[in-house]
Motif scaffolding. Structure first.
Motif, mmCIF file in Angstrom:
data_model
loop_
_atom_site.group_PDB
_atom_site.id
_atom_site.type_symbol
_atom_site.label_atom_id
_atom_site.label_comp_id
_atom_site.label_asym_id
_atom_site.label_seq_id
_atom_site.Cartn_x
_atom_site.Cartn_y
_atom_site.Cartn_z
ATOM 1 N N ILE A 125 -21.198 18.884 -10.662
ATOM 2 C CA ILE A 125 -20.457 17.712 -10.187
ATOM 3 C C ILE A 125 -21.351 16.850 -9.307
ATOM 4 O O ILE A 125 -21.326 15.609 -9.401
ATOM 5 C CB ILE A 125 -19.162 18.145 -9.452
ATOM 6 N N ASN A 126 -22.168 17.465 -8.485
ATOM 7 C CA ASN A 126 -23.114 16.694 -7.668
ATOM 8 C C ASN A 126 -24.091 15.925 -8.547
ATOM 9 O O ASN A 126 -24.438 14.769 -8.256
ATOM 10 C CB ASN A 126 -23.875 17.613 -6.710
ATOM 11 N N GLN A 127 -24.548 16.550 -9.622
ATOM 12 C CA GLN A 127 -25.449 15.859 -10.551
ATOM 13 C C GLN A 127 -24.746 14.683 -11.217
ATOM 14 O O GLN A 127 -25.340 13.607 -11.394
ATOM 15 C CB GLN A 127 -25.968 16.827 -11.611
ATOM 16 N N LEU A 128 -23.476 14.875 -11.567
ATOM 17 C CA LEU A 128 -22.722 13.778 -12.176
ATOM 18 C C LEU A 128 -22.552 12.612 -11.202
ATOM 19 O O LEU A 128 -22.619 11.444 -11.606
ATOM 20 C CB LEU A 128 -21.364 14.266 -12.659
ATOM 21 N N ALA A 129 -22.323 12.930 -9.947
ATOM 22 C CA ALA A 129 -22.221 11.872 -8.939
ATOM 23 C C ALA A 129 -23.537 11.098 -8.860
ATOM 24 O O ALA A 129 -23.544 9.858 -8.779
ATOM 25 C CB ALA A 129 -21.864 12.461 -7.584
#
Length: 116
Positions: free
Chosen positions: A69-73
């Motif tokens: 999710i951090n990578q997607l952000a």
């Protein structure tokens, strides 16, 4: 008077309801409070569940999802929305599966604890 073998004392704190239940069960058993507790102690089985060990793999997977999710952000912030759209479904599916497994584990645990 015979010598007492029981030399150890245990202090036990109970709520009013617990104490009422304790007295009722002692009375129904026909045993003294001490004999009742000793009987329960000798004739019962305690099951110990190591929740941390059972859930460790699932917790690890949840951490990986958090990293994803951090990578997607990050991708969203740099304008790569397509990469976000491509990955979000997989993350949601994985999250749902893990939460279902945790829920099933807790149901089994509750069922095992309700059997007395």
């Amino acid at each position: 008077m015979p010598e007492r073998n029981r030399k150890r004392q245990v202090c036990l704190r109970l709520t009013d309801d617990e104490y009422t239940l304790f007295e009722k069960k002692c009375s129904e058993s026909g045993l003294s409070k001490t004999d009742f507790l000793v009987s329960v102690l000798r004739n019962s089985t305690v099951k110990i569940y190591r929740i941390d060990e059972a859930l460790r793999p699932l917790i690890s997977e949840l951490r990986h999802i958090g990293a994803n999710i951090n990578q997607l952000a990050y991708f969203s912030n740099i304008g790569q929305e397509q990469a976000v759209r491509d990955s979000i479904g997989t993350i949601c599916t994985d999250h749902s599966r893990i939460m279902s497994e945790i829920s099933e584990f807790l149901k089994k645990l509750r069922s095992a604890m309700d059997v007395r």
